[in-house]
Design an enzyme around this catalytic site. Structure first.
Site, PDB file in Angstrom:
ATOM      1  N   GLU A 206     -18.473  -0.494 -19.387  1.00 28.95           N
ATOM      2  CA  GLU A 206     -17.764   0.513 -20.453  1.00 28.95           C
ATOM      3  C   GLU A 206     -17.702  -0.381 -21.905  1.00 28.95           C
ATOM      4  O   GLU A 206     -17.229  -1.469 -21.621  1.00 28.95           O
ATOM      5  CB  GLU A 206     -16.320   0.831 -20.030  1.00 28.95           C
ATOM      6  CG  GLU A 206     -15.508   1.481 -21.177  1.00 28.95           C
ATOM      7  CD  GLU A 206     -14.280   2.256 -20.456  1.00 28.95           C
ATOM      8  OE1 GLU A 206     -14.115   2.153 -19.225  1.00 28.95           O
ATOM      9  OE2 GLU A 206     -13.449   2.663 -21.238  1.00 28.95           O
TER      10      GLU A 206
ATOM     11  N   GLU B 133     -11.771  -1.822 -10.714  1.00 31.56           N
ATOM     12  CA  GLU B 133     -12.376  -2.492 -11.841  1.00 31.56           C
ATOM     13  C   GLU B 133     -12.366  -4.084 -11.753  1.00 31.56           C
ATOM     14  O   GLU B 133     -11.552  -4.470 -10.975  1.00 31.56           O
ATOM     15  CB  GLU B 133     -11.345  -1.955 -13.008  1.00 31.56           C
ATOM     16  CG  GLU B 133     -11.459  -0.778 -13.558  1.00 31.56           C
ATOM     17  CD  GLU B 133     -10.474  -0.290 -14.569  1.00 31.56           C
ATOM     18  OE1 GLU B 133      -9.595  -1.163 -15.087  1.00 31.56           O
ATOM     19  OE2 GLU B 133     -10.457   0.855 -14.994  1.00 31.56           O
TER      20      GLU B 133
ATOM     21  N   LYS C 252     -14.046   3.562  -6.790  1.00 29.46           N
ATOM     22  CA  LYS C 252     -14.484   2.728  -8.118  1.00 29.46           C
ATOM     23  C   LYS C 252     -13.300   1.923  -7.880  1.00 29.46           C
ATOM     24  O   LYS C 252     -12.102   2.287  -8.106  1.00 29.46           O
ATOM     25  CB  LYS C 252     -14.819   3.567  -9.382  1.00 29.46           C
ATOM     26  CG  LYS C 252     -14.953   2.728 -10.380  1.00 29.46           C
ATOM     27  CD  LYS C 252     -15.819   3.519 -11.662  1.00 29.46           C
ATOM     28  CE  LYS C 252     -14.712   4.164 -12.534  1.00 29.46           C
ATOM     29  NZ  LYS C 252     -13.765   3.523 -13.203  1.00 29.46           N
TER      30      LYS C 252
ATOM     31  N   ASP D  49     -11.346   6.909  -8.367  1.00 28.50           N
ATOM     32  CA  ASP D  49     -10.828   5.531  -8.984  1.00 28.50           C
ATOM     33  C   ASP D  49      -9.660   5.037  -7.906  1.00 28.50           C
ATOM     34  O   ASP D  49      -8.666   5.771  -7.823  1.00 28.50           O
ATOM     35  CB  ASP D  49     -10.075   5.739 -10.491  1.00 28.50           C
ATOM     36  CG  ASP D  49     -11.296   5.309 -11.190  1.00 28.50           C
ATOM     37  OD1 ASP D  49     -12.171   4.457 -11.099  1.00 28.50           O
ATOM     38  OD2 ASP D  49     -11.001   5.738 -12.495  1.00 28.50           O
TER      39      ASP D  49
ATOM     40  N   ASP E 244      -9.136   7.458 -13.104  1.00 27.75           N
ATOM     41  CA  ASP E 244      -7.636   7.149 -13.248  1.00 27.75           C
ATOM     42  C   ASP E 244      -7.240   7.767 -14.752  1.00 27.75           C
ATOM     43  O   ASP E 244      -6.220   7.416 -15.034  1.00 27.75           O
ATOM     44  CB  ASP E 244      -7.213   5.654 -12.919  1.00 27.75           C
ATOM     45  CG  ASP E 244      -7.867   4.645 -13.704  1.00 27.75           C
ATOM     46  OD1 ASP E 244      -8.684   4.875 -14.435  1.00 27.75           O
ATOM     47  OD2 ASP E 244      -7.724   3.539 -13.440  1.00 27.75           O
ATOM     48  N   SER E 245      -8.193   7.956 -15.566  1.00 22.67           N
ATOM     49  CA  SER E 245      -7.980   8.454 -16.942  1.00 22.67           C
ATOM     50  C   SER E 245      -7.158   9.702 -16.821  1.00 22.67           C
ATOM     51  O   SER E 245      -6.604  10.202 -17.597  1.00 22.67           O
ATOM     52  CB  SER E 245      -9.279   8.923 -17.685  1.00 22.67           C
ATOM     53  OG  SER E 245     -10.229   9.485 -16.968  1.00 22.67           O
TER      54      SER E 245
HETATM   55  O1  KIV Z   1     -11.032   6.586 -15.569  1.00 25.75           O
HETATM   56  C1  KIV Z   1     -12.251   6.902 -15.895  1.00 25.75           C
HETATM   57  O2  KIV Z   1     -12.198   8.191 -16.446  1.00 25.75           O
HETATM   58  C2  KIV Z   1     -13.265   5.957 -16.019  1.00 25.75           C
HETATM   59  C3  KIV Z   1     -14.403   6.337 -16.964  1.00 25.75           C
HETATM   60  C4  KIV Z   1     -14.159   6.152 -18.500  1.00 25.75           C
HETATM   61  C5  KIV Z   1     -15.530   5.539 -16.529  1.00 25.75           C
HETATM   62  O3  KIV Z   1     -13.141   5.146 -15.400  1.00 25.75           O
END
Ligand code: KIV
Length: 272
Positions: A190, A123, A121, A91, A52-53
Site C-alpha cells: 500500500e 499487516e 490478511k 482482515d 478492516d476499512s
Molecule cells: O482494509 C482494507 O480495505 C485494505 C485495503 C486498503 C488493501 O486493507
C-alpha cells in the site's frame, strides 16, 4: 448448493499464483455486505477483501483500529453468503494477532469457522512472522500487507507515501521476502513508490497486489466505496473513481423527497 454454484471455476490461492506465472493481472476489491459482494462477484472480480476499512466506511470511525473481531466475522459471513466465484480474504483486526501468535491463530480460526471465508490478511513484516507461521499450521492461507499499514497509523503519524527513503525501502523488501518464506500466498503493498513495488513483485514468486503502488505489480486493489464515488472526502492520487454514486444517490433521495412532499408519489399505477 445449486448446479450454477458448482459449475463456476472458483478462484483459489493456487489460481492466483498461476495468474502471476502467466502474467495475468489480479483484480481485487473490498466488500463488507451481501448486496455489494454479490454485485462485485457477479461482475467477475478475482478476490474480495473484507477489509478492516469497514471500520471507516461502514462504522464511521476515523481509523481502522476500533473494529472488532465480532464485527469482522459478521461482515465476512454476509459476504460469504453472496459470493460464488471470488476468493474471500478477511482482515484480522487490530489487537487480535500482534505480539501473540496463539491469539493470532485463535482469531484466524474464528474468522474461518464462523464466516466460511477462505483466507486472512495481516499487516506487518518480520514482527508478525511467528503469527503467520502459526496460522499456517492450521491450514489457513495468509495474505501479507506492507507499506502503509493503517493499523499502525499512530506509529507513522500520517497517511503519506511509505518507503521513499533507502533504509525503509530495504526493510520493506526484506520483510516481503520474510513473509514469502513464512508461507504467505500473496502480499498487498500500500502506498509505496512504483519502482520499489515493481522490484518486490519481480523478486517474489507470490502475487503482489498494489494499492497506490503503481502498475508493475501483479494486481490491483481499491476500496469499492471509494472507486464508486460513494465516499467523497478521500481523494488520494492513486484513486480512480469509476462512478460518482454519492451525487447520484443524493440526487435520487432529493427527488424522492420532492415527490413525496408534492404528493406525486405514489401515483395511480404505484398503488393497489
Ligand atoms: O482494509 C482494507 O480495505 C485494505 C485495503 C486498503 C488493501 O486493507
Amino acid at each position: 448448493m445449486s448446479s450454477a454454484k458448482k459449475d463456476v471455476k472458483k478462484i483459489t490461492t493456487h489460481v492466483l499464483q498461476e495468474m502471476k506465472r502467466r502474467g495475468e493481472k489480479i483484480s481485487m476489491l473490498t466488500a463488507y455486505d451481501f448486496t455489494m459482494a454479490k454485485i462485485v462477484d457477479n461482475a467477475g472480480i478475482d478476490v474480495i477483501l473484507v477489509g478492516d476499512s469497514a471500520s471507516n466506511v461502514m462504522h464511521g470511525h476515523e481509523t481502522t483500529l476500533p473494529i472488532t473481531l465480532d464485527q469482522m466475522v459478521s461482515h465476512a459471513s454476509a459476504v460469504v453468503r453472496a459470493v460464488n466465484r471470488a476468493l474471500i480474504v478477511v482482515d484480522l483486526p487490530f489487537g487480535t494477532y500482534q505480539g501473540n501468535s496463539k491469539e493470532a491463530l485463535n482469531s484466524a480460526i474464528r474468522i474461518m469457522k464462523e464466516s466460511g471465508a477462505h483466507a486472512v490478511k495481516l499487516e506487518g513484516g518480520k514482527e508478525i512472522r511467528e503469527s503467520v507461521e502459526r496460522i499456517l499450521t492450521a491450514g489457513i492461507p495468509v495474505m501479507g500487507h506492507l507499506g502503509l499499514t493503517p493499523q499502525s497509523i499512530y506509529k507513522f503519524g500520517t497517511y503519506n507515501v511509505r518507503a521513499r527513503e533507502e533504509e525503509e525501502a530495504a526493510k520493506l523488501l526484506e520483510d516481503a521476502k520474510i513473509l514469502e518464506k513464512s508461507g504467505c500466498f500473496a502480499l498487498v503493498l500500500e502506498k509505496i513508490p512504483a519502482t520499489l513495488a515493481a522490484k518486490v513483485a519481480a523478486e517474489l514468486a507470490i502475487p503482489v497486489i498494489g494499492i497506490g503502488a503503481g502498475n508493475g505489480v501483479d494486481g490491483q486493489v481499491l476500496v469499492t466505496h471509494d472507486m464508486l464515488g460513494l465516499t467523497y472526502e478521500f481523494s488520494p492520487r492513486f484513486l480512480r473513481r469509476y462512478l460518482n454514486l454519492y451525487d447520484e444517490i443524493n440526487g435520487a433521495v432529493k427527488k424522492y423527497i420532492t415527490d413525496v412532499k408534492s404528493k406525486d408519489f405514489p401515483n395511480d399505477q404505484e398503488q393497489y
